[in-house]
Design an enzyme around this catalytic site. Structure first.
Site, mmCIF file in Angstrom:
data_model
loop_
_atom_site.group_PDB
_atom_site.id
_atom_site.type_symbol
_atom_site.label_atom_id
_atom_site.label_comp_id
_atom_site.label_asym_id
_atom_site.label_seq_id
_atom_site.Cartn_x
_atom_site.Cartn_y
_atom_site.Cartn_z
ATOM 1 N N HIS A 76 0.863 -1.192 0.000
ATOM 2 C CA HIS A 76 0.000 0.000 0.000
ATOM 3 C C HIS A 76 0.897 1.239 0.000
ATOM 4 O O HIS A 76 1.650 1.449 -0.948
ATOM 5 C CB HIS A 76 -0.939 -0.063 1.215
ATOM 6 C CG HIS A 76 -2.039 0.950 1.202
ATOM 7 N ND1 HIS A 76 -2.450 1.619 0.073
ATOM 8 C CD2 HIS A 76 -2.834 1.429 2.216
ATOM 9 C CE1 HIS A 76 -3.440 2.442 0.386
ATOM 10 N NE2 HIS A 76 -3.691 2.354 1.669
ATOM 11 N N HIS A 127 -2.857 -2.352 -10.470
ATOM 12 C CA HIS A 127 -3.677 -1.620 -9.499
ATOM 13 C C HIS A 127 -5.029 -2.309 -9.395
ATOM 14 O O HIS A 127 -5.551 -2.826 -10.389
ATOM 15 C CB HIS A 127 -3.853 -0.164 -9.947
ATOM 16 C CG HIS A 127 -4.405 0.735 -8.886
ATOM 17 N ND1 HIS A 127 -5.748 0.864 -8.655
ATOM 18 C CD2 HIS A 127 -3.784 1.541 -7.985
ATOM 19 C CE1 HIS A 127 -5.943 1.720 -7.662
ATOM 20 N NE2 HIS A 127 -4.776 2.145 -7.242
ATOM 21 N N ASP A 186 2.889 4.443 -7.385
ATOM 22 C CA ASP A 186 4.067 4.106 -6.585
ATOM 23 C C ASP A 186 5.303 3.833 -7.433
ATOM 24 O O ASP A 186 6.424 3.931 -6.935
ATOM 25 C CB ASP A 186 3.780 2.871 -5.715
ATOM 26 C CG ASP A 186 2.694 3.138 -4.688
ATOM 27 O OD1 ASP A 186 2.834 4.111 -3.939
ATOM 28 O OD2 ASP A 186 1.714 2.386 -4.650
#
Length: 210
Positions: A76, A127, A186
């Site tokens: 996360h 994702h 990310d």
């Protein structure tokens, strides 16, 4: 250093962290990144954790602490740190960062859980909600390129871009194209933080702050 009147939140953050050692592009990119991190939807793990915890009637402090505990996980909010570790590993192992066959070989080994952290995961790819593209990544990727040019680190950015493209191909080859994959926010956020000169220890706290 004390905050300075007239500076934006991002500018003041960088000023208090680094003094005047930041550029206009640094501040503009950090501002964008904080917005992208806050635009994270209501169904993500940490927000869900806050809602579940608060539904018991506990206090706000306990709920937010639970959310932060969830956020710092490597799948996360801590994912950009795992991306950085993975890229460091690949830089060390790959002799030619432009050799796509060599890059693909190491990515296949990661997917087969043979190397890196042996999780079988290529961090920063895929994702739960976004498939065709992560709109946050599209914006961040543009800023990452601008920053890399400004800092004289374009080759490093191009290496990341190569990994992004080849990783998606390797996942399809290994697992089939059950859904369209894309890089998530990310994948490039760790590179962007590094280009701005932010220490890795505060990558995840910045996500939580946003």
């Amino acid at each position: 250093r004390d905050a300075q009147p007239g500076l934006s939140l991002a500018e003041n953050f960088l000023y208090m962290l680094k003094g005047n050692g930041f550029t206009e592009l640094d501040a503009r990119t950090l501002d964008l990144l904080l917005i992208l991190h806050s635009e994270h939807g209501g169904g993500n793990n940490s927000t869900f954790t806050v809602r579940v915890t608060s539904s018991t009637g506990t206090d706000t402090f306990s709920s937010i602490a639970a959310g932060i505990g969830s956020l710092k996980g490597p799948k996360h909010g801590g994912a950009n740190l795992k991306v950085c570790e993975m890229i460091d590993f690949l830089k060390e192992k790959i002799s030619d960062g432009k050799d796509e066959k060599e890059i693909s070989l190491w990515l296949r080994r990661i997917l087969r859980s043979e190397t890196f952290d042996k999780s079988g995961l290529i961090y920063g790819i895929g994702h739960a909600v976004y498939t065709k593209s992560d709109p946050r990544t599209v914006l961040l990727k543009e800023m990452a390129r601008e920053l890399a040019i400004e800092k004289g680190r374009l080759e490093e950015y191009e290496f990341m871009e190569r990994i992004e493209r080849l990783a998606i191909q390797e996942v399809y080859a290994a697992k089939g194209q059950r859904k369209t994959l894309c890089a998530n926010v990310d994948f490039y956020s760790g590179l962007v933080y590094d280009l701005i000169g932010i220490p890795r220890e505060i990558y995840t706290p910045l996500f939580a702050m946003a």
